[in-house]
Design a protein around this motif. Structure first.
Motif, PDB file in Angstrom:
ATOM      1  N   UNK A 147      18.423 -66.506  30.188  1.00 31.79           N
ATOM      2  CA  UNK A 147      17.176 -66.650  30.944  1.00 31.79           C
ATOM      3  C   UNK A 147      15.969 -66.457  30.028  1.00 31.79           C
ATOM      4  N   UNK A 148      16.066 -65.463  29.117  1.00 37.17           N
ATOM      5  CA  UNK A 148      14.929 -65.214  28.225  1.00 37.17           C
ATOM      6  C   UNK A 148      14.678 -66.374  27.284  1.00 37.17           C
ATOM      7  N   UNK A 149      15.707 -67.162  26.964  1.00 38.00           N
ATOM      8  CA  UNK A 149      15.552 -68.278  26.023  1.00 38.00           C
ATOM      9  C   UNK A 149      15.198 -69.595  26.717  1.00 38.00           C
ATOM     10  N   UNK A 150      15.083 -69.593  28.062  1.00 44.52           N
ATOM     11  CA  UNK A 150      14.684 -70.819  28.759  1.00 44.52           C
ATOM     12  C   UNK A 150      13.254 -71.201  28.367  1.00 44.52           C
ATOM     13  N   UNK A 151      12.990 -72.513  28.111  1.00 44.10           N
ATOM     14  CA  UNK A 151      11.633 -72.938  27.710  1.00 44.10           C
ATOM     15  C   UNK A 151      10.594 -72.616  28.768  1.00 44.10           C
ATOM     16  N   UNK A 152      10.965 -72.801  30.049  1.00 40.70           N
ATOM     17  CA  UNK A 152       9.965 -72.534  31.078  1.00 40.70           C
ATOM     18  C   UNK A 152       9.615 -71.047  31.157  1.00 40.70           C
ATOM     19  N   UNK A 153      10.596 -70.150  30.827  1.00 36.12           N
ATOM     20  CA  UNK A 153      10.303 -68.720  30.808  1.00 36.12           C
ATOM     21  C   UNK A 153       9.352 -68.397  29.670  1.00 36.12           C
ATOM     22  N   UNK A 154       9.603 -69.015  28.486  1.00 34.46           N
ATOM     23  CA  UNK A 154       8.703 -68.779  27.363  1.00 34.46           C
ATOM     24  C   UNK A 154       7.293 -69.266  27.689  1.00 34.46           C
ATOM     25  N   UNK A 155       7.262 -70.465  28.273  1.00 33.05           N
ATOM     26  CA  UNK A 155       5.946 -71.006  28.611  1.00 33.05           C
ATOM     27  C   UNK A 155       5.270 -70.154  29.672  1.00 33.05           C
ATOM     28  N   UNK A 156       6.051 -69.663  30.653  1.00 33.15           N
ATOM     29  CA  UNK A 156       5.487 -68.840  31.711  1.00 33.15           C
ATOM     30  C   UNK A 156       4.867 -67.570  31.143  1.00 33.15           C
ATOM     31  N   UNK A 157       5.551 -66.923  30.181  1.00 36.86           N
ATOM     32  CA  UNK A 157       5.049 -65.659  29.641  1.00 36.86           C
ATOM     33  C   UNK A 157       3.821 -65.858  28.771  1.00 36.86           C
ATOM     34  N   UNK A 158       3.643 -67.112  28.206  1.00 43.23           N
ATOM     35  CA  UNK A 158       2.449 -67.359  27.384  1.00 43.23           C
ATOM     36  C   UNK A 158       1.195 -67.473  28.227  1.00 43.23           C
ATOM     37  N   UNK A 159       1.376 -67.706  29.533  1.00 39.89           N
ATOM     38  CA  UNK A 159       0.194 -67.807  30.401  1.00 39.89           C
ATOM     39  C   UNK A 159      -0.454 -66.455  30.608  1.00 39.89           C
ATOM     40  N   UNK A 160       0.360 -65.406  30.583  1.00 37.57           N
ATOM     41  CA  UNK A 160      -0.113 -64.031  30.786  1.00 37.57           C
ATOM     42  C   UNK A 160      -0.931 -63.907  32.075  1.00 37.57           C
ATOM     43  N   UNK A 161      -0.539 -64.729  33.061  1.00 38.32           N
ATOM     44  CA  UNK A 161      -1.200 -64.669  34.364  1.00 38.32           C
ATOM     45  C   UNK A 161      -0.267 -63.939  35.323  1.00 38.32           C
ATOM     46  N   UNK A 162      -0.609 -62.725  35.784  1.00 35.17           N
ATOM     47  CA  UNK A 162       0.302 -61.955  36.636  1.00 35.17           C
ATOM     48  C   UNK A 162       0.675 -62.671  37.908  1.00 35.17           C
ATOM     49  N   UNK A 163      -0.239 -63.384  38.517  1.00 28.42           N
ATOM     50  CA  UNK A 163       0.063 -64.048  39.800  1.00 28.42           C
ATOM     51  C   UNK A 163       1.060 -65.165  39.585  1.00 28.42           C
ATOM     52  N   UNK A 164       0.835 -65.971  38.528  1.00 29.01           N
ATOM     53  CA  UNK A 164       1.744 -67.088  38.237  1.00 29.01           C
ATOM     54  C   UNK A 164       3.137 -66.563  37.905  1.00 29.01           C
ATOM     55  N   UNK A 165       3.173 -65.494  37.071  1.00 27.25           N
ATOM     56  CA  UNK A 165       4.471 -64.945  36.653  1.00 27.25           C
ATOM     57  C   UNK A 165       5.189 -64.342  37.843  1.00 27.25           C
ATOM     58  N   UNK A 166       4.440 -63.655  38.749  1.00 24.96           N
ATOM     59  CA  UNK A 166       5.069 -63.054  39.928  1.00 24.96           C
ATOM     60  C   UNK A 166       5.656 -64.134  40.830  1.00 24.96           C
ATOM     61  N   UNK A 167       4.952 -65.255  41.009  1.00 27.53           N
ATOM     62  CA  UNK A 167       5.458 -66.329  41.876  1.00 27.53           C
ATOM     63  C   UNK A 167       6.692 -66.979  41.271  1.00 27.53           C
ATOM     64  N   UNK A 168       6.668 -67.204  39.949  1.00 30.80           N
ATOM     65  CA  UNK A 168       7.793 -67.896  39.305  1.00 30.80           C
ATOM     66  C   UNK A 168       9.002 -66.993  39.136  1.00 30.80           C
ATOM     67  N   UNK A 169       8.802 -65.667  39.253  1.00 30.14           N
ATOM     68  CA  UNK A 169       9.922 -64.755  39.023  1.00 30.14           C
ATOM     69  C   UNK A 169      10.978 -64.825  40.117  1.00 30.14           C
ATOM     70  N   UNK A 170      10.600 -65.344  41.308  1.00 29.32           N
ATOM     71  CA  UNK A 170      11.583 -65.420  42.398  1.00 29.32           C
ATOM     72  C   UNK A 170      12.730 -66.353  42.038  1.00 29.32           C
TER      73      UNK A 170
END
Length: 751
Positions: free
Chosen positions: A70-93
């Motif tokens: 999961x940590x090596x998924x491209x979308x996870x890497x891209x998600x963490x580069x946003x550093x947006x808590x709301x976006x990361x919280x929504x995508x974490x589901x």
């Protein structure tokens, strides 16, 4: 029990033995089975723990791979580069559902938690962030989180921006598995055991009820931080369990433990049925054995009954009751032994009577000895006054021959009284001996020069020495007194003449020989034998010969102290004396003295100075007996000494403290009222360190006792004393080094 018949006793004994054997069998079987059940349960518990650890390793490997993917998924890497808590919280589901874990946490590389997903809603981001910070500080990739009453096993995976080798992270991914009741129940089904998970002393999940889980936590924890590991026996309610506890958390992290339990009572339930079977078998064997014993007991109880009647007849004084002596079994051997015992009982009674008579005699001799010693002690003061004043009278100028003759008779009588007093002390074993190693042959040889003149020409004297005779340790003067007294006793037993034979030899006395001469003890002895051919003694006379004042002579012919003195000297020298005599067959005295290995000493007579020098020193005389005190003061004043008198120790201490001049010597009686001589000397030494000390005593057992401790060089003058001996000891005390001990041989008082 003692009033029952023998047959009844046998039956009861068999019942007791059978019951005991049955109980022992039950205990042994029960112990063995319980031990094996316990070992089996322990093995199962260890296997269950190993199973859980294997399962835990597989789950760890699976979740590690899942977290890494999961940590090596491209979308996870891209998600963490946003550093947006709301976006990361929504995508974490979606990521949480993809991971299949009970907990998912996303945080930036600084450790700030952006998203938390779990089955429970009570794990707040702030709490998760605090847990993550502690885990990162410890460098743990696997850890335990406990929050909101829930326990999670978590795996921490960095989220890299590029390849892991570049070590460029954009965040942290945490996935976790919750340890809850469901997990505990699943593992319980696999292990067929009760299980309990604890966080420290806090119960987390268990297949037990809450009360049992709390009690288990209390019993398996030695402290609030670390649980006890290994197999333990615990009591939960009315049931016993064997529990195996293993620590799940790594060193330094939160204390998480797993306890696996198996019921010991359920595992041993079958033993109750086995006990019932064994008890039934035991009862059957007891009843069968009792019936058999009842049938055959009469065969061997009948001879026993006959023996019992014989014993009862013996108790009534009947020594001729007929007994059955046929057969060769053990009972017949007992019967034969009883017959022999019955035959010797009458002679044993006679011997017992003799022993009782000896005991009474010993007690009587002890009482007489104490009385004699006490009388001699008190008599010393009177003799001191009589002898001292007679010495002063006989030296008085202007006395005519008549008065000198009268005083001479007083001195002669007092000398005999002194001799009698010393014999009383010798008998009571309270005189002071000066023992040394000596050759008994030499003593007898020297005495042999005067004994023929003493016993008379009508008696032949023969001495047969042993050339290899061992040495003994005794007072030579007292041994000479023993030989002299025995020789006089033999002379009186041979008024018409005869023969006196003296013999010395080495002898070894074993236990059997010592038993014939009580109270002699086994050992190596030197034997001195003196045998005469006189008229001998009967048993009644032999019983009393060592008693003081007992004599068979006419009134005025003897004091009865000769043999009493012999007895006292021999006993005080550590030896034993035995008499063999019968009317018309003479008398033999056997004296046994212990052998010593030291070389015997030779003795030379020391010449005393003809005149005692005068003195001018000051002497403090402390004596509670007024006549003795006045006499001693008179002796010392005649010789030029300055004398200070005191009636007792307390008075002497007060006088010395008030006296302004120098007191050179303390001459004190040892035994006095209010304060004894030793205490007086010690207290005077504190106020007058330069004072010398000398003691006077009529109690010979105090001559070198506890009272004189601290004054090893202080001489002791025995009462009664003469003017010369008093002045000599004063001069000796004034001239001797006070720290120098008295010369050997040491005086050894024995009471």
């Amino acid at each position: 029990m003692s009033k029952f018949r023998l047959r009844t006793k046998l039956l009861l004994s068999l019942l007791t033995i059978s019951a005991g054997l049955t109980a022992a069998t039950l205990l042994i079987v029960s112990y063995s089975v319980r031990k094996r059940v316990r070992e089996s349960i322990r093995e199962e518990l260890r296997n269950s723990v190993n199973t859980y650890q294997s399962f835990e390793n597989q789950r760890e490997e699976s979740l590690n791979r899942s977290a890494e993917l999961i940590a090596n998924l491209p979308n996870v890497r891209a998600l963490m580069t946003t550093e947006d808590p709301v976006t990361i919280q929504d995508a974490s589901a979606d990521l949480w559902r993809l991971s299949g874990s009970d907990l998912l946490v996303l945080a930036n590389r600084a450790g700030t938690v952006y998203a938390v997903r779990s089955n429970r809603m009570d794990l707040e981001p702030a709490m998760a962030q605090e847990f993550l910070r502690h885990s990162v500080e410890r460098g743990e990739s696997r850890d335990w989180w406990f929050g909101g009453g829930h326990l999670y096993e978590v795996w921490i995976q960095p989220i890299y921006f590029g390849t892991p080798s570049q070590n460029t992270t954009t965040g942290v991914l945490v996935v976790g598995h919750e340890i809850d009741e469901r997990a505990a129940k699943d593992f319980s089904n696999i292990a067929s055991s009760e299980v309990a998970f604890n966080f420290g002393d806090t119960p987390v999940a268990s297949t037990l009820d809450r009360d049992e889980q709390r009690e288990l936590t209390r019993q398996t924890s030695t402290s609030s931080k670390k649980p006890s590991e290994g197999t333990q026996e615990v009591q939960l309610g009315a049931e016993r369990y064997l529990a195996e506890t293993v620590n799940l958390s790594p060193e330094g992290s939160a204390p998480v433990s797993l306890t696996v339990l198996k019921s010991y009572d359920k595992a041993t339930l079958f033993l109750s049925e086995l006990d019932h079977v064994l008890i039934g078998l035991g009862l059957i064997s007891v009843l069968a054995g009792s019936a058999l014993v009842f049938l055959i007991s009469h065969t061997f109880t009948r001879p026993l009954a006959n023996l019992v009647e014989g014993v009862r007849a013996l108790g009534r004084g009947d020594f001729s009751y007929p007994l059955e002596k046929g057969g060769g079994d053990e009972l017949m051997e007992v019967t034969h032994a009883f017959v022999g015992m019955r035959a010797s009982l009458e002679s044993t009674r006679k011997e017992q009577g003799q022993l009782e008579e000896r005991l009474r005699q010993a007690h009587k001799m002890e009482a007489v000895g104490r009385l004699a010693g006490g009388v001699a002690h008190d008599f010393n003061n009177l003799l001191t006054i009589i002898r001292g004043n007679s010495d002063l009278l006989i030296d008085r100028e202007g006395a005519d021959d008549f008065h000198r003759k009268c005083v001479g008779q007083i001195q002669k009588a007092s000398g005999r009284a002194v001799s009698m007093t010393r014999q009383l002390l010798a008998f009571s074993r309270m005189q002071v001996l000066k023992p040394c190693v000596l050759d008994l042959n030499l003593i007898v040889t020297e005495m042999g020069k005067m004994l023929p003149r003493l016993i008379g020409e009508h008696i032949e004297f023969v001495f047969s020495p042993d050339p290899g005779l061992s040495s003994v340790k005794a007072d030579p003067g007292q041994i000479e007194q023993v030989i002299l007294n025995l020789a006089v006793n033999s002379r009186d037993a041979m008024p018409e003449g005869g023969k006196l034979s003296v013999q010395t030899s080495n002898i070894s006395v074993d236990h059997s020989e010592a038993a014939k001469r009580p109270p002699m003890t086994p050992g190596q002895y030197v034997l001195l034998t003196m045998t005469d051919t006189g008229h001998g003694m009967d048993d009644a006379t032999k019983t009393h010969i060592f008693e003081p004042f007992f004599t068979t002579k006419e009134i005025g012919k003897g004091t009865g102290l000769g043999l009493a003195t012999v007895y006292g000297v021999v006993k005080q020298s550590g030896g034993f004396i035995w008499v063999v005599s019968s009317p018309g067959n003479g008398t033999t005295f056997e004296i046994y003295l212990p052998q010593v290995t030291e070389k015997a000493l030779s003795f030379e007579t020391k010449s005393k100075p003809s005149e005692i020098p005068r003195g001018k020193e000051t002497v403090l005389v402390v004596e509670d007996e007024m006549g003795v005190r006045e006499l001693a003061c008179q002796f010392l004043r005649v010789k030029g000494y300055t004398v200070i008198e005191a009636k007792d120790g307390q008075d002497g201490l007060e006088i010395a403290s008030r006296y302004d001049g120098v007191i050179d010597l303390l001459l004190s009686d040892m035994v006095m009222p209010r304060m004894n001589g030793g205490e007086l000397a010690r207290r005077l030494k504190e106020i007058r360190p330069e004072i010398r000390v000398a003691f006077v005593s009529g109690y010979s057992e105090f001559a070198r006792g506890d009272m004189a401790q601290g004054f090893p060089g202080a001489p002791v003058l025995q009462k009664p004393f003469s003017p010369i001996s008093l002045v000599e000891i004063v001069r000796e005390a004034l001239t001797r080094n006070p720290t120098e001990p008295l010369p050997k041989p040491d005086e050894v008082p024995v009471t």
